[in-house]
Scaffold this motif. Structure first.
Motif, PDB file in Angstrom:
ATOM      1  N   GLN A   4     -10.506   1.550  17.292  1.00 22.74           N
ATOM      2  CA  GLN A   4     -11.266   1.018  18.419  1.00 22.74           C
ATOM      3  C   GLN A   4     -10.984   1.883  19.643  1.00 22.74           C
ATOM      4  O   GLN A   4      -9.842   2.237  19.905  1.00 22.74           O
ATOM      5  N   ARG A   5     -11.988   2.230  20.379  1.00 21.17           N
ATOM      6  CA  ARG A   5     -11.852   3.113  21.539  1.00 21.17           C
ATOM      7  C   ARG A   5     -11.836   2.328  22.846  1.00 21.17           C
ATOM      8  O   ARG A   5     -12.528   2.656  23.792  1.00 21.17           O
ATOM      9  N   TRP A   6     -11.029   1.288  22.885  1.00 22.88           N
ATOM     10  CA  TRP A   6     -10.941   0.483  24.104  1.00 22.88           C
ATOM     11  C   TRP A   6     -10.352   1.284  25.250  1.00 22.88           C
ATOM     12  O   TRP A   6     -10.639   1.007  26.421  1.00 22.88           O
ATOM     13  N   GLN A   7      -9.521   2.275  24.942  1.00 22.20           N
ATOM     14  CA  GLN A   7      -8.940   3.046  26.043  1.00 22.20           C
ATOM     15  C   GLN A   7     -10.014   3.795  26.819  1.00 22.20           C
ATOM     16  O   GLN A   7      -9.869   4.002  28.017  1.00 22.20           O
ATOM     17  N   SER A   8     -11.108   4.162  26.175  1.00 20.96           N
ATOM     18  CA  SER A   8     -12.198   4.819  26.902  1.00 20.96           C
ATOM     19  C   SER A   8     -12.823   3.867  27.912  1.00 20.96           C
ATOM     20  O   SER A   8     -13.146   4.263  29.037  1.00 20.96           O
ATOM     21  N   VAL A   9     -12.971   2.608  27.536  1.00 17.84           N
ATOM     22  CA  VAL A   9     -13.520   1.608  28.464  1.00 17.84           C
ATOM     23  C   VAL A   9     -12.565   1.402  29.629  1.00 17.84           C
ATOM     24  O   VAL A   9     -12.976   1.373  30.797  1.00 17.84           O
ATOM     25  N   LEU A  12     -12.657   4.390  31.951  1.00 16.76           N
ATOM     26  CA  LEU A  12     -13.884   4.390  32.751  1.00 16.76           C
ATOM     27  C   LEU A  12     -13.799   3.363  33.885  1.00 16.76           C
ATOM     28  O   LEU A  12     -14.202   3.653  35.021  1.00 16.76           O
ATOM     29  N   LEU A  13     -13.251   2.189  33.591  1.00 15.84           N
ATOM     30  CA  LEU A  13     -13.054   1.189  34.651  1.00 15.84           C
ATOM     31  C   LEU A  13     -12.075   1.688  35.709  1.00 15.84           C
ATOM     32  O   LEU A  13     -12.260   1.456  36.906  1.00 15.84           O
ATOM     33  N   GLY A  14     -11.025   2.396  35.283  1.00 19.33           N
ATOM     34  CA  GLY A  14     -10.086   2.987  36.222  1.00 19.33           C
ATOM     35  C   GLY A  14     -10.745   4.043  37.100  1.00 19.33           C
ATOM     36  O   GLY A  14     -10.467   4.142  38.296  1.00 19.33           O
ATOM     37  N   CYS A 114      -6.416  -2.272  40.469  1.00 16.77           N
ATOM     38  CA  CYS A 114      -7.262  -2.278  39.264  1.00 16.77           C
ATOM     39  C   CYS A 114      -7.130  -0.968  38.486  1.00 16.77           C
ATOM     40  O   CYS A 114      -7.059  -0.976  37.244  1.00 16.77           O
ATOM     41  N   ALA A 115      -7.107   0.154  39.181  1.00 18.13           N
ATOM     42  CA  ALA A 115      -6.969   1.450  38.508  1.00 18.13           C
ATOM     43  C   ALA A 115      -5.627   1.550  37.800  1.00 18.13           C
ATOM     44  O   ALA A 115      -5.544   2.047  36.672  1.00 18.13           O
ATOM     45  N   PHE A 116      -4.570   1.050  38.433  1.00 15.55           N
ATOM     46  CA  PHE A 116      -3.247   1.083  37.815  1.00 15.55           C
ATOM     47  C   PHE A 116      -3.221   0.229  36.553  1.00 15.55           C
ATOM     48  O   PHE A 116      -2.752   0.670  35.496  1.00 15.55           O
ATOM     49  N   ILE A 117      -3.756  -0.982  36.641  1.00 10.88           N
ATOM     50  CA  ILE A 117      -3.746  -1.886  35.479  1.00 10.88           C
ATOM     51  C   ILE A 117      -4.612  -1.330  34.352  1.00 10.88           C
ATOM     52  O   ILE A 117      -4.206  -1.349  33.185  1.00 10.88           O
ATOM     53  N   CYS A 118      -5.787  -0.815  34.685  1.00 10.73           N
ATOM     54  CA  CYS A 118      -6.673  -0.261  33.649  1.00 10.73           C
ATOM     55  C   CYS A 118      -6.051   0.962  32.974  1.00 10.73           C
ATOM     56  O   CYS A 118      -6.144   1.116  31.750  1.00 10.73           O
ATOM     57  N   THR A 119      -5.408   1.825  33.740  1.00 10.32           N
ATOM     58  CA  THR A 119      -4.773   3.002  33.154  1.00 10.32           C
ATOM     59  C   THR A 119      -3.585   2.600  32.293  1.00 10.32           C
ATOM     60  O   THR A 119      -3.351   3.171  31.222  1.00 10.32           O
ATOM     61  N   LEU A 120      -2.840   1.606  32.736  1.00 11.81           N
ATOM     62  CA  LEU A 120      -1.718   1.102  31.944  1.00 11.81           C
ATOM     63  C   LEU A 120      -2.208   0.498  30.625  1.00 11.81           C
ATOM     64  O   LEU A 120      -1.626   0.747  29.560  1.00 11.81           O
ATOM     65  N   LEU A 121      -3.285  -0.277  30.680  1.00 15.10           N
ATOM     66  CA  LEU A 121      -3.867  -0.843  29.456  1.00 15.10           C
ATOM     67  C   LEU A 121      -4.406   0.250  28.529  1.00 15.10           C
ATOM     68  O   LEU A 121      -4.262   0.157  27.301  1.00 15.10           O
ATOM     69  N   ALA A 122      -5.019   1.274  29.101  1.00 17.46           N
ATOM     70  CA  ALA A 122      -5.531   2.379  28.282  1.00 17.46           C
ATOM     71  C   ALA A 122      -4.393   3.102  27.582  1.00 17.46           C
ATOM     72  O   ALA A 122      -4.488   3.423  26.390  1.00 17.46           O
ATOM     73  N   ARG A 123      -3.307   3.323  28.301  1.00 16.92           N
ATOM     74  CA  ARG A 123      -2.153   3.995  27.701  1.00 16.92           C
ATOM     75  C   ARG A 123      -1.553   3.141  26.584  1.00 16.92           C
ATOM     76  O   ARG A 123      -1.140   3.659  25.544  1.00 16.92           O
ATOM     77  N   HIS A 124      -1.531   1.842  26.772  1.00 16.89           N
ATOM     78  CA  HIS A 124      -1.032   0.941  25.734  1.00 16.89           C
ATOM     79  C   HIS A 124      -1.919   1.023  24.492  1.00 16.89           C
ATOM     80  O   HIS A 124      -1.424   1.061  23.361  1.00 16.89           O
ATOM     81  N   ARG A 125      -3.233   1.028  24.678  1.00 15.25           N
ATOM     82  CA  ARG A 125      -4.150   1.111  23.546  1.00 15.25           C
ATOM     83  C   ARG A 125      -4.037   2.456  22.823  1.00 15.25           C
ATOM     84  O   ARG A 125      -4.199   2.524  21.605  1.00 15.25           O
TER      85      ARG A 125
END
Length: 140
Positions: A4-9, A12-14, A114-125
Motif C-alpha cells: 500500500q502506498r499510503w506514504q505517498s498520500v 502529498l498532504l505534508g 500537520c506537515a510534521f505529523i504527515c511526514t512522521l506517518l509517511a516514514r512509519h509507513r
C-alpha cells in the motif's frame, strides 16, 4: 505481494501543509492597546521562506523515490529535521518582538504541525513496507 502506498498520500498532504506555511501568516504583532499592527508572513523573512520551500520540494521529490525505500526514508528524516528547523525559525522571529506578538493558529503553525505529523506517518509507513518486503524475501 501488494504494498500500500499510503506514504505517498501522507507526503502529498505534508507538501500541501508546507505550501500553507509559505502562504499564511505565522504571527501577529500587536500594539500595546491590543490592536493588530502587522502580520508576520514567510515572504518577509527569507530564511524562513527558504527552509519552507526546501522542505516542500523535498517532500514532493520524496513521493517519487518509492523504488529506493532506504533513500526515501532518509529524505523523509531530513524533511522532519527541516520542519523542526522551520518551527524553530518561526519561534526565534516571534521572540525577537518581545511581548508584542501573538501566534495565529489559523495559518502557518497549523501547517507546520500537520506537515510534521504527515511526514512522521509517511516514514512509519515506509518502515512497515520495508518489514513486509523483508518478510517476503525471507519466504522465498
Amino acid at each position: 505481494m501488494v504494498i500500500q502506498r499510503w506514504q505517498s498520500v501522507y507526503l502529498l498532504l505534508g507538501f500541501f501543509a508546507m505550501i500553507l506555511v509559505c502562504i499564511r501568516p505565522f504571527g501577529m504583532i500587536m500594539t500595546p492597546d491590543g490592536a493588530i499592527d502587522a502580520e508576520l508572513v514567510a515572504l518577509d523573512y527569507p530564511v524562513f521562506l527558504i527552509v519552507n520551500i526546501l522542505t516542500g520540494l523535498l517532500l514532493l521529490i520524496d513521493i517519487f523515490l518509492f523504488k529506493n525505500l532506504k533513500l526515501q526514508r532518509m529524505v523523509a528524516a531530513i524533511c522532519l529535521l527541516l520542519i523542526i528547523a522551520s518551527a524553530a525559525t518561526a519561534a526565534i522571529v516571534l521572540t525577537s518582538y518581545g511581548d508584542l506578538w501573538q501566534v495565529t493558529w489559523y495559518g502557518a503553525p497549523v501547517g507546520i504541525i500537520c506537515a510534521f505529523i504527515c511526514t512522521l506517518l509517511a516514514r512509519h509507513r515506509m518502515g512497515e513496507d520495508e518489514k513486509k518486503l523483508r518478510s517476503y524475501d525471507r519466504l522465498r
